[in-house]
Design a protein around this motif. Structure first.
Motif, PDB file in Angstrom:
ATOM      1  N   GLY B 163      14.909   7.906  16.815  1.00  0.00           N
ATOM      2  CA  GLY B 163      14.580   6.672  17.525  1.00  0.00           C
ATOM      3  C   GLY B 163      14.697   5.473  16.623  1.00  0.00           C
ATOM      4  N   ILE B 164      14.953   4.340  17.263  1.00  0.00           N
ATOM      5  CA  ILE B 164      14.962   3.068  16.532  1.00  0.00           C
ATOM      6  C   ILE B 164      14.125   2.045  17.290  1.00  0.00           C
ATOM      7  CG2 ILE B 164      17.133   3.349  15.285  1.00  0.00           C
ATOM      8  CD1 ILE B 164      18.571   1.837  17.445  1.00  0.00           C
ATOM      9  N   GLY B 165      13.519   1.144  16.536  1.00  0.00           N
ATOM     10  CA  GLY B 165      12.723   0.081  17.143  1.00  0.00           C
ATOM     11  C   GLY B 165      12.602  -1.074  16.169  1.00  0.00           C
ATOM     12  N   LEU B 166      12.256  -2.235  16.698  1.00  0.00           N
ATOM     13  CA  LEU B 166      12.102  -3.434  15.872  1.00  0.00           C
ATOM     14  C   LEU B 166      10.723  -3.470  15.243  1.00  0.00           C
ATOM     15  CD1 LEU B 166      13.561  -6.298  18.100  1.00  0.00           C
ATOM     16  CD2 LEU B 166      14.549  -5.332  16.005  1.00  0.00           C
ATOM     17  N   ILE B 167      10.659  -3.826  13.974  1.00  0.00           N
ATOM     18  CA  ILE B 167       9.386  -4.063  13.304  1.00  0.00           C
ATOM     19  C   ILE B 167       9.124  -5.575  13.330  1.00  0.00           C
ATOM     20  CG2 ILE B 167       8.069  -3.808  11.170  1.00  0.00           C
ATOM     21  CD1 ILE B 167       9.981  -1.564  10.372  1.00  0.00           C
ATOM     22  N   PRO B 168       7.976  -6.003  13.884  1.00  0.00           N
ATOM     23  CA  PRO B 168       7.693  -7.443  13.909  1.00  0.00           C
ATOM     24  C   PRO B 168       7.709  -8.022  12.492  1.00  0.00           C
ATOM     25  CG  PRO B 168       6.138  -6.250  15.292  1.00  0.00           C
ATOM     26  CD  PRO B 168       6.917  -5.216  14.532  1.00  0.00           C
ATOM     27  N   ALA B 169       8.103  -9.283  12.387  1.00  0.00           N
ATOM     28  CA  ALA B 169       8.330  -9.903  11.076  1.00  0.00           C
ATOM     29  C   ALA B 169       7.072  -9.919  10.213  1.00  0.00           C
ATOM     30  CB  ALA B 169       8.859 -11.324  11.269  1.00  0.00           C
ATOM     31  N   ASP B 170       5.900 -10.042  10.841  1.00  0.00           N
ATOM     32  CA  ASP B 170       4.674 -10.198  10.050  1.00  0.00           C
ATOM     33  C   ASP B 170       3.949  -8.872   9.809  1.00  0.00           C
ATOM     34  OD1 ASP B 170       4.050  -9.836  12.675  1.00  0.00           O
ATOM     35  OD2 ASP B 170       2.731 -11.585  12.851  1.00  0.00           O
ATOM     36  N   VAL B 171       4.592  -7.773  10.140  1.00  0.00           N
ATOM     37  CA  VAL B 171       3.943  -6.464  10.018  1.00  0.00           C
ATOM     38  C   VAL B 171       4.544  -5.696   8.842  1.00  0.00           C
ATOM     39  CG1 VAL B 171       3.679  -4.220  11.160  1.00  0.00           C
ATOM     40  CG2 VAL B 171       3.348  -6.339  12.461  1.00  0.00           C
ATOM     41  N   ASP B 172       3.684  -5.114   8.026  1.00  0.00           N
ATOM     42  CA  ASP B 172       4.134  -4.332   6.868  1.00  0.00           C
ATOM     43  C   ASP B 172       3.160  -3.169   6.671  1.00  0.00           C
ATOM     44  OD1 ASP B 172       5.325  -3.406   4.565  1.00  0.00           O
ATOM     45  OD2 ASP B 172       4.397  -4.907   3.270  1.00  0.00           O
ATOM     46  N   LEU B 173       3.413  -2.089   7.387  1.00  0.00           N
ATOM     47  CA  LEU B 173       2.535  -0.912   7.349  1.00  0.00           C
ATOM     48  C   LEU B 173       3.140   0.110   6.403  1.00  0.00           C
ATOM     49  CD1 LEU B 173       1.940  -0.611  11.192  1.00  0.00           C
ATOM     50  CD2 LEU B 173       0.258  -1.300   9.494  1.00  0.00           C
ATOM     51  N   ARG B 174       2.430   0.367   5.290  1.00  0.00           N
ATOM     52  CA  ARG B 174       2.907   1.349   4.317  1.00  0.00           C
ATOM     53  C   ARG B 174       1.702   1.958   3.634  1.00  0.00           C
ATOM     54  NH1 ARG B 174       5.007  -1.317  -0.046  1.00  0.00           N
ATOM     55  NH2 ARG B 174       4.465  -3.347   0.846  1.00  0.00           N
ATOM     56  N   PRO B 175       1.766   3.253   3.307  1.00  0.00           N
ATOM     57  CA  PRO B 175       0.658   3.868   2.563  1.00  0.00           C
ATOM     58  C   PRO B 175       0.334   3.102   1.283  1.00  0.00           C
ATOM     59  CG  PRO B 175       2.237   5.542   3.227  1.00  0.00           C
ATOM     60  CD  PRO B 175       2.826   4.221   3.618  1.00  0.00           C
ATOM     61  N   GLN B 176       1.368   2.542   0.650  1.00  0.00           N
ATOM     62  CA  GLN B 176       1.178   1.856  -0.633  1.00  0.00           C
ATOM     63  C   GLN B 176       0.308   0.610  -0.495  1.00  0.00           C
ATOM     64  OE1 GLN B 176       4.097   2.888   0.633  1.00  0.00           O
ATOM     65  NE2 GLN B 176       4.737   4.505  -0.785  1.00  0.00           N
ATOM     66  N   ARG B 177       0.102   0.120   0.728  1.00  0.00           N
ATOM     67  CA  ARG B 177      -0.725  -1.078   0.925  1.00  0.00           C
ATOM     68  C   ARG B 177      -2.207  -0.729   1.044  1.00  0.00           C
ATOM     69  NH1 ARG B 177       0.164  -4.977   5.214  1.00  0.00           N
ATOM     70  NH2 ARG B 177      -1.028  -6.298   3.784  1.00  0.00           N
ATOM     71  N   VAL B 178      -2.523   0.549   1.164  1.00  0.00           N
ATOM     72  CA  VAL B 178      -3.927   0.960   1.314  1.00  0.00           C
ATOM     73  C   VAL B 178      -4.675   0.707   0.001  1.00  0.00           C
ATOM     74  CG1 VAL B 178      -5.412   2.984   1.636  1.00  0.00           C
ATOM     75  CG2 VAL B 178      -3.421   2.615   3.125  1.00  0.00           C
ATOM     76  N   VAL B 179      -5.852   0.068   0.103  1.00  0.00           N
ATOM     77  CA  VAL B 179      -6.627  -0.278  -1.103  1.00  0.00           C
ATOM     78  C   VAL B 179      -8.094   0.106  -0.892  1.00  0.00           C
ATOM     79  CG1 VAL B 179      -5.137  -2.164  -1.897  1.00  0.00           C
ATOM     80  CG2 VAL B 179      -6.962  -2.632  -0.226  1.00  0.00           C
ATOM     81  N   PRO B 180      -8.815   0.314  -2.003  1.00  0.00           N
ATOM     82  CA  PRO B 180     -10.248   0.601  -1.880  1.00  0.00           C
ATOM     83  C   PRO B 180     -10.938  -0.482  -1.052  1.00  0.00           C
ATOM     84  CG  PRO B 180      -9.528   1.031  -4.114  1.00  0.00           C
ATOM     85  CD  PRO B 180      -8.361   0.387  -3.411  1.00  0.00           C
ATOM     86  N   GLY B 181     -11.844  -0.049  -0.192  1.00  0.00           N
ATOM     87  CA  GLY B 181     -12.520  -0.966   0.721  1.00  0.00           C
ATOM     88  C   GLY B 181     -11.984  -0.880   2.141  1.00  0.00           C
ATOM     89  N   ASP B 182     -10.747  -0.410   2.303  1.00  0.00           N
ATOM     90  CA  ASP B 182     -10.195  -0.256   3.654  1.00  0.00           C
ATOM     91  C   ASP B 182     -11.061   0.708   4.462  1.00  0.00           C
ATOM     92  OD1 ASP B 182      -8.119  -1.920   3.050  1.00  0.00           O
ATOM     93  OD2 ASP B 182      -6.539  -0.390   3.122  1.00  0.00           O
ATOM     94  N   VAL B 183     -11.179   0.403   5.734  1.00  0.00           N
ATOM     95  CA  VAL B 183     -11.945   1.251   6.649  1.00  0.00           C
ATOM     96  C   VAL B 183     -10.984   2.208   7.351  1.00  0.00           C
ATOM     97  CG1 VAL B 183     -13.411   1.239   8.713  1.00  0.00           C
ATOM     98  CG2 VAL B 183     -13.702  -0.527   6.937  1.00  0.00           C
ATOM     99  N   VAL B 184     -11.393   3.478   7.450  1.00  0.00           N
ATOM    100  CA  VAL B 184     -10.550   4.506   8.064  1.00  0.00           C
ATOM    101  C   VAL B 184     -11.037   4.738   9.497  1.00  0.00           C
ATOM    102  CG1 VAL B 184      -9.648   6.848   7.873  1.00  0.00           C
ATOM    103  CG2 VAL B 184     -10.267   5.571   5.794  1.00  0.00           C
ATOM    104  N   ILE B 185     -10.148   4.496  10.461  1.00  0.00           N
ATOM    105  CA  ILE B 185     -10.492   4.630  11.877  1.00  0.00           C
ATOM    106  C   ILE B 185      -9.563   5.655  12.505  1.00  0.00           C
ATOM    107  CG2 ILE B 185     -10.705   3.427  14.090  1.00  0.00           C
ATOM    108  CD1 ILE B 185     -10.999   0.806  12.571  1.00  0.00           C
ATOM    109  N   VAL B 186     -10.134   6.587  13.274  1.00  0.00           N
ATOM    110  CA  VAL B 186      -9.306   7.506  14.051  1.00  0.00           C
ATOM    111  C   VAL B 186      -9.431   7.107  15.522  1.00  0.00           C
ATOM    112  CG1 VAL B 186     -11.070   9.320  14.408  1.00  0.00           C
ATOM    113  CG2 VAL B 186      -8.657   9.942  14.315  1.00  0.00           C
ATOM    114  N   SER B 187      -8.332   7.302  16.272  1.00  0.00           N
ATOM    115  CA  SER B 187      -8.287   6.736  17.628  1.00  0.00           C
ATOM    116  C   SER B 187      -8.972   7.591  18.681  1.00  0.00           C
ATOM    117  CB  SER B 187      -6.833   6.483  18.038  1.00  0.00           C
ATOM    118  OG  SER B 187      -6.147   7.716  18.130  1.00  0.00           O
ATOM    119  N   GLY B 188      -9.438   8.811  18.326  1.00  0.00           N
ATOM    120  CA  GLY B 188     -10.125   9.642  19.322  1.00  0.00           C
ATOM    121  C   GLY B 188     -10.269  11.071  18.841  1.00  0.00           C
TER     122      GLY B 188
END
Lengths: 353, 353
Positions: B163-188
């Motif tokens: 599959g292919i899809g567009l990534i919005p310009a202001d979005v940058d989701l990567r494991p490398q961006r995770v830092v101490p203090g981040d909250v971990v949420i599961v969706s259900g």
């Protein structure tokens, strides 16, 4: 080239096939049965206009950019054969499908389905072949997935690749653009890949080893488009061979295709092997060839450019598009007669890619 | 939430595994053995920077546009199960991999590998399920391919989607961006898909039928990104379950993850079934859930938005990212102790997707 004299009144092509209650090998052969699956099952289930174009790859627009998107699965046996491997096929096959839209392949995905118990070294050899083929084709394997099925299921390695690439703004390659008067050019010898697979699978010896023509055609297509972006359509004649590719174009464009049978380049090794095996080279798969539908005004220049490229050295004009017998491919034989070159029902030889 | 007190001096994660001379089921399980294949075979063979990111999907730029590109093959048994089919999985799984990059899936490819002799009506049902799932996810199946292998090879239907899809310009989701203090949420609720497959495959009855949670998460992710584009990372915990997803993020970000075990939403049906079968729900596959790493400042608002979405109604904070024990996931148990949640070696239950 005269119009064919064959009387085709009342002939329909392809003949409608009965619905089959079970899948047979021919459903994967790239011929009439494959087309039936798409028309009767996939197109109604998925809907959408792009799939309905039925090209080797989908031409679509995303974020204002024109992309080609294509996928193929590979189940070839054996995994390694003279001139290549399933890894080479998986890269070059998808690169070529994109090239048939005029797109230079940029990124590939790869999905492995492995059978429990296969040697890790075999997988490594396939992966290395993929990597080497990708470097030659200048495409990057960007994402992948691996699944494993129990021993006895699966079949060693099945491999899927999908690919994306940019379509230049001034390029519009579609079967629907093919019109009477277009010149039909093939890029070189046909039938080589299928005969190479058959020779190793069946343990046949033809005196000389026949190597697959497996190759990436993106560079050749760029060379052709540099002559003129106004090519009408390109196809890589893989499963079902040149016959299937020509029939698909004839059906989709509603034109007839008149071939000069003697002009079709068939190397003696292929024609000898086919004679022994009772096959028609027109139906044998290729993995490094293309057939081009070129406006007459550009045909000579395009042919010259192809012949100057290593992958088009054997390029030849093999026929023309005509108004007569729409949807049909008719060959003028060496003896002065004509014969209909049908869409194959399945594939003479399964699992060649 | 206090830092865990477990002494992890000298611990390495994941423990290096011996090279295996043959492929085992665990190589397809999404755990340590799968990672080993990628690191030891695919990454060296293919090269390239994008594959090395090892995300659920590749983030790339083509024609100046940011795209997500992903593939998965599906070999689930049985083909139809409570709550879905291989067709639903093949659409939703790839849509979700794209969503984990913040991309809304636009186009899918599909590659079928069919076993000779399967009923055409079964294929039609799978194709219809794919089409229905694609319409719900608002993605178009744009291109496809079908291969057939001999009866006794293959296994009914194997299916690949890319599959292919567009990534919005202001979005940058990567494991490398995770830092101490981040909250971990599961969706259900977790563990539902794996238990649903197991119940039907093994003929187990748990009093109530457990339906797969198979769903497309593109809409939920859009809802979350509308709160803030500054989410750090998303994962869909499929093969290997929540444990594998968290371990991958911990390893890639070089952070530790501290879980509150009691906060992880596990429905009684799943915990009962897992107790009977000797499984840990943390390792059981999900097909309609995500885990999000959210900057603390946005966590409440993101959680509220998730809970207001039908696919996030059961969303919960399950832990936080810490500086201690980098690369490790540590759970604080209900009894006040701590335990290491390892990366699974393979998958407890093969062929769940």
């Amino acid at each position: 080239m005269p119009e064919p004299t064959l009387d085709v009144t009342g002939w329909t092509c392809p003949a409608p096939l009965r619905e089959t209650p079970r899948i047979v090998m021919g459903h994967g052969g790239g011929g009439a049965l494959s087309a039936e699956l798409v028309q009767q099952i996939f197109a109604p289930a998925f809907g959408g206009d792009i799939l309905a174009q039925l090209g080797d790859s989908a031409a679509l627009t995303l974020g204002g950019v024109r992309l080609a998107f294509s996928t193929d699965s590979y189940v070839v046996r054996p995994l390694f054969f003279p001139g290549g491997s399933i890894g080479d096929l998986a890269v070059n096959g998808t690169v070529n499908d994109l090239a048939m839209s005029g797109a230079r392949a940029a990124y590939l995905s790869c999905g492995f389905i492995l059978e429990e118990g296969i040697e890790t070294s075999v997988l490594a050899r396939v992966a290395e072949a993929m990597g080497a083929a990708a470097r030659v084709a200048r495409v990057e394997v960007a994402t992948g997935d691996t699944k494993v099925v129990e021993a006895g299921h699966g079949d060693g390695i099945y491999l899927n690749t999908a690919g994306i690439g940019l379509i230049p703004a001034d390029v519009d390659l579609r079967p629907q653009r093919v019109v009477p008067g277009d010149v039909v050019i093939v890029s070189g010898d046909i039938g080589v890949h299928g005969v190479a697979i058959m020779s190793v699978r069946e343990g046949l010896e033809f005196g000389v080893e026949i190597e697959s023509d497996c190759a990436a055609l993106g560079g050749l297509v760029e060379t052709m488009l540099a002559v003129t972006p106004d090519l009408h359509a390109l196809r890589d004649p893989t499963r079902g061979g040149l016959a299937a590719a020509l029939n698909e174009i004839a059906a989709a464009s509603g034109t007839g295709i008149a071939l000069q049978e003697r002009a079709v380049p068939i190397p003696p090794t292929v024609s000898n092997a086919c004679a022994i095996l009772g096959l028609d080279p027109m139906y044998v798969a290729n993995e490094g060839k293309l057939v081009a539908f070129v406006p007459r005004a550009h045909a000579d220049a395009v042919l010259d450019a192809m012949q100057a490229h290593p992958l088009g050295a054997g390029a030849a004009v093999i026929g023309e598009v005509v108004e007569a017998h729409p949807g049909m491919v008719v060959a003028h034989t060496a003896l002065g007669g004509t014969r209909v070159v049908d869409l194959p029902v399945g594939e003479q030889l399964p699992r060649i890619c």
